[in-house]
Design an enzyme around this catalytic site. Structure first.
Site, short mmCIF file in Angstrom:
data_model
loop_
_atom_site.label_atom_id
_atom_site.label_comp_id
_atom_site.label_asym_id
_atom_site.label_seq_id
_atom_site.Cartn_x
_atom_site.Cartn_y
_atom_site.Cartn_z
N ASN A 188 -16.02 82.45 128.56
CA ASN A 188 -17.11 81.95 129.39
C ASN A 188 -18.43 82.09 128.64
O ASN A 188 -18.69 83.09 127.98
CB ASN A 188 -17.14 82.63 130.76
CG ASN A 188 -17.19 84.14 130.71
OD1 ASN A 188 -16.68 84.77 129.80
ND2 ASN A 188 -17.81 84.73 131.72
N GLU A 229 -22.38 81.72 129.43
CA GLU A 229 -23.36 81.59 130.50
C GLU A 229 -24.71 81.13 129.97
O GLU A 229 -24.94 81.05 128.76
CB GLU A 229 -23.48 82.93 131.25
CG GLU A 229 -22.15 83.33 131.88
CD GLU A 229 -22.23 84.57 132.74
OE1 GLU A 229 -23.23 85.32 132.66
OE2 GLU A 229 -21.27 84.79 133.50
N CYS A 285 -16.87 77.92 132.06
CA CYS A 285 -15.78 78.87 132.22
C CYS A 285 -14.91 78.93 130.97
O CYS A 285 -14.85 77.96 130.19
CB CYS A 285 -14.90 78.46 133.40
SG CYS A 285 -15.66 78.70 135.00
N GLU A 301 -11.59 78.85 130.69
CA GLU A 301 -10.48 77.88 130.67
C GLU A 301 -10.97 76.51 130.19
O GLU A 301 -10.33 75.85 129.37
CB GLU A 301 -9.88 77.67 132.08
CG GLU A 301 -9.44 78.89 132.79
CD GLU A 301 -10.55 79.52 133.61
OE1 GLU A 301 -11.62 79.82 133.06
OE2 GLU A 301 -10.34 79.71 134.81
N CYS A 340 -11.19 79.13 138.70
CA CYS A 340 -12.10 78.66 139.75
C CYS A 340 -11.72 77.23 140.15
O CYS A 340 -10.92 76.57 139.49
CB CYS A 340 -13.55 78.74 139.28
SG CYS A 340 -14.03 77.37 138.21
N CYS A 386 -12.31 74.53 137.46
CA CYS A 386 -11.30 74.60 136.40
C CYS A 386 -9.95 74.08 136.91
O CYS A 386 -9.21 73.44 136.16
CB CYS A 386 -11.16 76.03 135.88
SG CYS A 386 -12.57 76.51 134.86
N1 THU Z 1 -15.45 82.23 135.13
C1 THU Z 1 -14.52 81.77 134.24
O1 THU Z 1 -14.75 81.82 133.02
N2 THU Z 1 -13.37 81.25 134.72
C2 THU Z 1 -13.05 81.18 136.05
O2 THU Z 1 -12.08 80.55 136.41
C3 THU Z 1 -13.87 81.91 137.01
C4 THU Z 1 -15.27 82.18 136.57
C5 THU Z 1 -16.71 82.78 134.62
C6 THU Z 1 -17.92 81.94 134.94
C7 THU Z 1 -19.02 82.97 134.87
O3 THU Z 1 -19.43 83.10 133.53
C8 THU Z 1 -18.34 84.27 135.29
O4 THU Z 1 -16.94 84.04 135.18
C9 THU Z 1 -18.65 84.73 136.70
O5 THU Z 1 -18.44 83.71 137.60
#
Ligand code: THU
Length: 134
Positions: free
Chosen positions: A42, A44, A53, A55, A87, A90
């Protein structure tokens, strides 16, 4: 490649997480039909919205490099003993590009579940829905 080996790759990818806002690190590893592994984490952003994210990082990297046939995807988060599930956004991307792959939702190499996207995202909106518009 075993599920455990792919989870090890996802754990390695998680070390690269750029998550200074949520502090929630996620790693993903995507196995192609011909044995390649794409990593994702991930990433940000201070504006929050542009964050990506793990994935989707892995899937978009694979597609960008010309791969579209996928066998399995492993995801690891960092929420204690919890299993990491993808999420909603994704799941939509997985439904499009990994309709038949095993989705390995993991906490560690010894604690994980294997699902198909049809079970994680029932009644999905799919390419078929836009294929035959009148
Ligand atoms: N996140 C992912 O990388 N994958 C997911 O399926 C759920 C959320 C990340 C996004 C963000 O950087 C952090 O987790 C918190 O939401």
């Amino acid at each position: 490649m075993t599920n455990e080996e792919l989870i090890e790759y996802a754990l390695k990818a998680r070390e690269n997480s750029y998550s200074p806002y949520s502090h929630y690190k996620v790693g993903a590893a995507l196995l192609t039909k011909d044995g390649k592994v794409y990593l994702g984490t991930n990433v940000e952003n201070c504006a929050y919205g542009p964050s990506n994210c793990a994935e989707r990082s892995a899937i978009f990297s694979a597609v960008s490099n010309g791969d579209r046939d996928f066998v399995k995807l492993a995801i690891v988060g960092s929420s204690g003993d919890d299993i990491a599930y993808p999420c909603g956004v994704c799941r939509q991307v997985i439904a499009e590009l990994l309709p038949n792959a095993d989705i390995i939702c993991a906490n560690s190499v010894t604690k994980y579940e294997v699902h198909k996207i049809k079970d994680l995202l029932p009644h999905a909106f799919t390419p078929d829905d836009v294929a035959n518009v009148e």
